[in-house]
Motif scaffolding. Structure first.
Motif, PDB file in Angstrom:
ATOM      1  N   PHE A 100       4.300  -6.100  -0.257  1.00 39.03           N
ATOM      2  CA  PHE A 100       3.058  -6.405  -1.061  1.00 39.03           C
ATOM      3  C   PHE A 100       2.164  -7.456  -0.504  1.00 39.03           C
ATOM      4  CE2 PHE A 100       0.540  -7.189  -4.614  1.00 39.03           C
ATOM      5  CZ  PHE A 100      -0.208  -5.997  -4.995  1.00 39.03           C
ATOM      6  N   TRP A 101       2.635  -8.732  -0.767  1.00 40.81           N
ATOM      7  CA  TRP A 101       1.806  -9.872  -0.633  1.00 40.81           C
ATOM      8  C   TRP A 101       1.442 -10.192   0.891  1.00 40.81           C
ATOM      9  CZ3 TRP A 101      -0.775 -11.265  -4.639  1.00 40.81           C
ATOM     10  CH2 TRP A 101      -0.375 -11.175  -5.738  1.00 40.81           C
ATOM     11  N   MET A 102       2.446  -9.589   1.770  1.00 45.17           N
ATOM     12  CA  MET A 102       1.740  -9.636   3.177  1.00 45.17           C
ATOM     13  C   MET A 102       0.882  -8.902   3.417  1.00 45.17           C
ATOM     14  SD  MET A 102       3.450 -12.301   4.690  1.00 45.17           S
ATOM     15  CE  MET A 102       2.903 -11.798   6.273  1.00 45.17           C
ATOM     16  N   GLU A 141       1.232  -2.275   8.774  1.00 43.91           N
ATOM     17  CA  GLU A 141       2.536  -2.334   9.067  1.00 43.91           C
ATOM     18  C   GLU A 141       3.551  -2.854   8.268  1.00 43.91           C
ATOM     19  OE1 GLU A 141       4.184  -0.688  11.343  1.00 43.91           O
ATOM     20  OE2 GLU A 141       2.245   0.391  12.226  1.00 43.91           O
ATOM     21  N   PHE A 142       3.059  -3.912   7.545  1.00 43.28           N
ATOM     22  CA  PHE A 142       3.740  -4.871   6.576  1.00 43.28           C
ATOM     23  C   PHE A 142       3.880  -3.998   5.276  1.00 43.28           C
ATOM     24  CE2 PHE A 142       3.530  -8.869   8.727  1.00 43.28           C
ATOM     25  CZ  PHE A 142       4.626  -9.461   8.550  1.00 43.28           C
ATOM     26  N   GLY A 143       2.904  -3.146   5.163  1.00 48.66           N
ATOM     27  CA  GLY A 143       3.067  -2.394   3.513  1.00 48.66           C
ATOM     28  C   GLY A 143       3.767  -1.138   3.895  1.00 48.66           C
ATOM     29  N   GLN A 144       4.477  -0.805   5.124  1.00 48.09           N
ATOM     30  CA  GLN A 144       4.876   0.328   5.279  1.00 48.09           C
ATOM     31  C   GLN A 144       6.252   0.691   4.152  1.00 48.09           C
ATOM     32  OE1 GLN A 144       3.997   2.824   7.188  1.00 48.09           O
ATOM     33  NE2 GLN A 144       5.873   4.065   6.377  1.00 48.09           N
ATOM     34  N   PRO A 145       6.966  -0.199   3.734  1.00 46.56           N
ATOM     35  CA  PRO A 145       7.998  -0.171   2.683  1.00 46.56           C
ATOM     36  C   PRO A 145       7.252   0.653   1.458  1.00 46.56           C
ATOM     37  CG  PRO A 145       8.525  -2.011   3.548  1.00 46.56           C
ATOM     38  CD  PRO A 145       7.137  -1.706   4.359  1.00 46.56           C
ATOM     39  N   ILE A 146       6.091   0.255   1.219  1.00 46.50           N
ATOM     40  CA  ILE A 146       5.216   0.794   0.061  1.00 46.50           C
ATOM     41  C   ILE A 146       4.968   2.078   0.264  1.00 46.50           C
ATOM     42  CG2 ILE A 146       3.495   0.645  -1.707  1.00 46.50           C
ATOM     43  CD1 ILE A 146       3.038  -2.142  -0.757  1.00 46.50           C
ATOM     44  N   ALA A 147       4.817   2.640   1.526  1.00 45.48           N
ATOM     45  CA  ALA A 147       4.097   4.050   1.995  1.00 45.48           C
ATOM     46  C   ALA A 147       5.579   4.838   1.826  1.00 45.48           C
ATOM     47  CB  ALA A 147       3.795   3.988   3.278  1.00 45.48           C
ATOM     48  N   ASP A 148       6.861   4.192   2.290  1.00 42.52           N
ATOM     49  CA  ASP A 148       8.153   4.825   2.276  1.00 42.52           C
ATOM     50  C   ASP A 148       8.409   5.275   0.782  1.00 42.52           C
ATOM     51  OD1 ASP A 148       8.243   4.435   4.853  1.00 42.52           O
ATOM     52  OD2 ASP A 148       9.749   2.864   4.870  1.00 42.52           O
ATOM     53  N   MET A 149       8.033   4.134  -0.077  1.00 40.08           N
ATOM     54  CA  MET A 149       8.455   4.619  -1.576  1.00 40.08           C
ATOM     55  C   MET A 149       7.680   5.907  -1.904  1.00 40.08           C
ATOM     56  SD  MET A 149       8.599   0.886  -3.073  1.00 40.08           S
ATOM     57  CE  MET A 149       8.532   1.268  -4.806  1.00 40.08           C
ATOM     58  N   ALA A 150       6.325   5.800  -1.554  1.00 37.21           N
ATOM     59  CA  ALA A 150       5.320   6.942  -1.833  1.00 37.21           C
ATOM     60  C   ALA A 150       5.894   8.191  -1.131  1.00 37.21           C
ATOM     61  CB  ALA A 150       3.995   6.657  -1.512  1.00 37.21           C
ATOM     62  N   GLY A 204       0.451   7.048   3.447  1.00 40.29           N
ATOM     63  CA  GLY A 204      -0.395   6.162   3.986  1.00 40.29           C
ATOM     64  C   GLY A 204      -1.186   5.555   3.009  1.00 40.29           C
ATOM     65  N   ASN A 205      -1.580   6.415   1.990  1.00 39.36           N
ATOM     66  CA  ASN A 205      -2.696   6.085   0.960  1.00 39.36           C
ATOM     67  C   ASN A 205      -2.241   4.916  -0.199  1.00 39.36           C
ATOM     68  OD1 ASN A 205      -4.512   7.773   1.914  1.00 39.36           O
ATOM     69  ND2 ASN A 205      -4.061   9.367   0.534  1.00 39.36           N
ATOM     70  N   ALA A 206      -0.665   4.834  -0.188  1.00 43.48           N
ATOM     71  CA  ALA A 206      -0.305   3.862  -1.083  1.00 43.48           C
ATOM     72  C   ALA A 206      -0.409   2.400  -0.546  1.00 43.48           C
ATOM     73  CB  ALA A 206       1.240   4.177  -1.460  1.00 43.48           C
ATOM     74  N   LYS A 207      -0.111   2.350   0.857  1.00 40.90           N
ATOM     75  CA  LYS A 207      -0.151   0.908   1.433  1.00 40.90           C
ATOM     76  C   LYS A 207      -1.512   0.507   1.580  1.00 40.90           C
ATOM     77  CE  LYS A 207       0.645   2.588   6.240  1.00 40.90           C
ATOM     78  NZ  LYS A 207       1.459   2.308   7.413  1.00 40.90           N
ATOM     79  N   LEU A 208      -2.387   1.646   1.946  1.00 43.63           N
ATOM     80  CA  LEU A 208      -3.760   1.053   2.142  1.00 43.63           C
ATOM     81  C   LEU A 208      -4.510   0.692   1.036  1.00 43.63           C
ATOM     82  CD1 LEU A 208      -6.292   1.489   4.029  1.00 43.63           C
ATOM     83  CD2 LEU A 208      -6.833   3.909   2.697  1.00 43.63           C
ATOM     84  N   VAL A 209      -4.153   0.799  -0.227  1.00 43.97           N
ATOM     85  CA  VAL A 209      -4.649   0.130  -1.683  1.00 43.97           C
ATOM     86  C   VAL A 209      -4.493  -1.098  -1.363  1.00 43.97           C
ATOM     87  CG1 VAL A 209      -4.564   0.268  -3.805  1.00 43.97           C
ATOM     88  CG2 VAL A 209      -4.639   2.316  -2.844  1.00 43.97           C
ATOM     89  N   VAL A 210      -3.126  -1.663  -0.848  1.00 42.12           N
ATOM     90  CA  VAL A 210      -2.717  -3.068  -0.944  1.00 42.12           C
ATOM     91  C   VAL A 210      -3.562  -3.928   0.218  1.00 42.12           C
ATOM     92  CG1 VAL A 210      -0.802  -4.830  -1.100  1.00 42.12           C
ATOM     93  CG2 VAL A 210      -0.337  -2.494  -1.899  1.00 42.12           C
ATOM     94  N   SER A 211      -3.622  -3.075   1.292  1.00 43.28           N
ATOM     95  CA  SER A 211      -4.391  -3.936   2.222  1.00 43.28           C
ATOM     96  C   SER A 211      -5.967  -4.084   1.928  1.00 43.28           C
ATOM     97  CB  SER A 211      -4.253  -3.197   3.499  1.00 43.28           C
ATOM     98  OG  SER A 211      -2.814  -3.036   4.158  1.00 43.28           O
TER      99      SER A 211
END
Length: 351
Positions: free
Chosen positions: A74-76, A197-206, A216-223
């Protein structure tokens, strides 16, 4: 979930490319706003409202996923998205100085190389990638991409000489400054891919929660949230310092620097259109990326090639190269052709 389809994936990347290549066109129709004000307004939609809306509509239990997301990814993703925020600023300013065609060609050409190599450097596999079958072809494609950027930059300098210098100056054309800003924007655009790429675990959870191809929309929000925070703070400070923040207020009889309500509404609508188009590029990028199946590595390069191709069309429509010499126009075409070939070579090597 439907089976991967690289042809459909390529078409989705093309739609994303069209969206990205045209997203800053609305800025040419705003009235009474400085660039600072417009950029602040569009950033609210591009990097906050639209990503949140898309994620909420397409990712089941989205807010629960964000709340439970692992801390490091998340933070990366947020931090690297914030770094990209400076790239977004540079990109917008570069368009003002050298136009759509050159900004997109140079910045995105650099982004294609940096965004491909950087994740391999950070997550490992760079050395192995270039030594395995196809690795040499990819390396050759990246060198071609750099050559294409250099040729297009040469065309830009020739354009500066071809067109009346005073006319270019009055229009804000500054090749050297635009080139520097485009290089910065290109490098930091590659950082945005690293953020994803760092946010991929968030996308995997989605995906585990039933998001399917919209994961991919889940990790996009964080970036994009990191990007928004940087731009918001920067342009709020600039707005107060340069006294442009009052442009958000409706005009009254005693304050001539403020805008009529009709212009304000128009400007906000145009800013929201910019934000929507910018965000939709990554919406379609995410769909195309998933559809590419085992060819996902080629997604970033493919997306960048679509951006350059369609941005050139936008540049022609804007008549940016109308009065240059045939020789200069030919050099630009050669540079564009080299870049397109480089993306094809890199994609083939990835395959």
């Amino acid at each position: 979930m439907s089976a991967p389809n690289s042809l459909l994936g390529t078409l989705l990347h093309a739609v994303g490319g069209i969206s990205a290549a045209s997203c800053y066109l609305p800025s040419t129709k705003t009235k009474g706003w400085s660039w600072n004000t417009y950029w602040l307004a569009q950033s609210i939609f591009a990097w906050l409202v639209m990503p949140m809306l898309l994620a909420w509509l397409t990712v089941p239990n989205f807010f629960s996923i964000i709340a439970e997301a692992p801390s490091k990814p998340f933070w990366m993703a947020f931090f690297l998205g914030g770094i990209y925020g400076f790239g977004g600023m540079s990109f917008g300013k570069a368009i003002n100085h050298i136009g759509y065609s050159l900004t997109y060609t140079i910045a995105i050409g650099i982004s294609a190389v940096v965004g491909t190599i950087m994740p391999l450097m950070v997550f490992g596999g760079l050395g192995n990638f270039f030594t395995k079958p196809g690795g040499g072809i990819v390396l050759f494609g990246m060198l071609l991409s750099i050559a294409g950027v250099v040729i297009c930059g040469w065309a830009g300098f020739k354009k500066e000489k071809d067109i009346n210098a005073e006319k270019l100056k009055s229009a804000g054309f500054n090749m050297m400054l635009g080139l520097v800003l485009s290089i910065i924007a290109g490098v930091l655009s590659g950082v945005f891919n690293l953020s994803l790429e760092f946010g991929q675990p968030i996308a995997d959870m989605a995906a585990e929660n039933g998001a399917g191809h919209f994961e991919g929309n889940a990790k996009l929000v964080v970036s994009t949230l990191g990007c928004f925070v940087v731009n918001f703070i920067w342009y709020i400070v600039v707005g107060f310092k340069q006294k442009t923040i009052q442009e958000f207020l409706p005009k009254n009889k005693n304050v001539t620097t403020q805008e009529p309500k009709s212009n304000l509404l128009r400007n906000w609508l145009l800013s929201s259109l910019t934000g929507m188009l910018w965000c939709l590029q990554f919406f379609f990028y995410g769909l195309g990326h998933v559809k590419m199946g085992e060819f996902q590595f080629a997604s970033w390069v493919l997306h960048m090639s679509m951006l350059i191709f369609f941005s050139y069309i936008v540049g022609v429509i804007m008549k940016e190269w109308k009065n240059v010499k045939k020789e200069t126009y030919a050099i630009l075409l050669v540079g564009l052709f080299v870049l397109i070939v480089s993306f094809c070579v890199t994609s083939y090597g990835s395959y």
